[in-house]
Design a protein around this motif. Structure first.
Motif: not given
Length: 255
Positions: A49-54, A89-93, A120-124
């Motif tokens: 996930q190195a290139d897919n994580v914030i 997360s919302r801008l980069n789902p 809200r159950g944010e996907n974080i």
């Protein structure tokens, strides 16, 4: 010569995580942050996930996390990491978004942001380091400081009648419908480190699967703030912190 050209010994047990860079860490000797940093880097690398994580790092001892783990980072204002993570997360789902926060940040100035993001159950994923003190700014009392615990602002110990009760925020987060996974772990022994690594991976997998908010609380030490040696701090954590913050799962994912 490249790293691939270097032959590793057959009895090699582990190596430095690829995502953990060579910058000298500023954490005090015996601090739990360094161990957790290694685990985060290790898990992200193993999950590719190195290139897919914030990562979102706010103010506190964790503020320089971006100097040590080689991924995309956003620095947030004190306590606002869950709000920034919500936007990321919302801008980069498709991205894996996580926060890395201390107890003074998450459970004091950031209480509202933490609770509402989780509700809200944010996907974080929220990684919560709880050492019961403000380590970066001089060892002041934190919301999680134990009753009777001495700090620079409670030199005679925390008094419930004056300072209120310690805030155990993780069970509150577990009670919210938006959280899918809430766990409390530690990193003071090899066995505890292994459990924490599994917990971090579970949380990251939940986020990628869009199951809601995952919270990994890690009960840690601040031997500088506690005025103890690393060994005594670990023993003090087991004898005192674990009574108020016992390790274990508080909420597990429902498939």
């Amino acid at each position: 010569m490249t790293p691939e050209d270097i032959k590793q010994p057959e009895n090699l047990v582990c190596t430095k995580p690829r995502l953990l860079n060579d910058t000298h860490m500023h954490y005090c000797g015996g601090c739990s942050h360094g161990v957790v940093h290694r685990l985060v880097a290790e898990v992200l690398d193993e999950m590719n996930q190195a290139d897919n994580v914030i990562g979102i790092a706010p103010v506190g001892c964790a503020v320089f996390a971006y100097k040590y783990i080689d991924i995309d980072w956003i620095e947030a204002a004190h306590g606002r990491a869950p709000a920034v993570a919500t936007a990321a997360s919302r801008l980069n789902p498709s991205r894996l978004v996580f926060t890395y926060q201390g107890d003074g940040d998450l459970a004091a100035i950031g209480t509202a942001e933490t609770i509402h993001a989780a509700n809200r159950g944010e996907n974080i994923t929220i990684i919560f380091i709880n050492n019961a003190i403000y380590g970066m700014t001089g060892g002041q009392m934190a919301p999680t400081t134990l009753e009777g615990m001495r700090t620079s602002t409670t030199p005679y110990g925390r008094r419930v009648d004056l300072n209120g009760y310690p805030l155990t925020i993780t069970p509150i987060l577990a009670s919210l419908p938006g959280t899918c996974y809430v766990t409390r772990q530690a990193v003071h022994t090899p066995a505890a480190v292994a459990k924490t690594k599994r917990a971090l991976r579970q949380a990251f997998e939940n986020t990628l699967a869009k199951k809601g908010t995952s919270v990994v609380e890690i009960v840690g030490t601040c031997n500088s703030g506690w005025k103890m040696s690393p060994e005594k701090a670990n023993n003090g954590m087991v004898d005192n912190m674990f009574a108020a913050y016992p390790p274990g799962d508080l909420k597990t994912p429902q498939d």
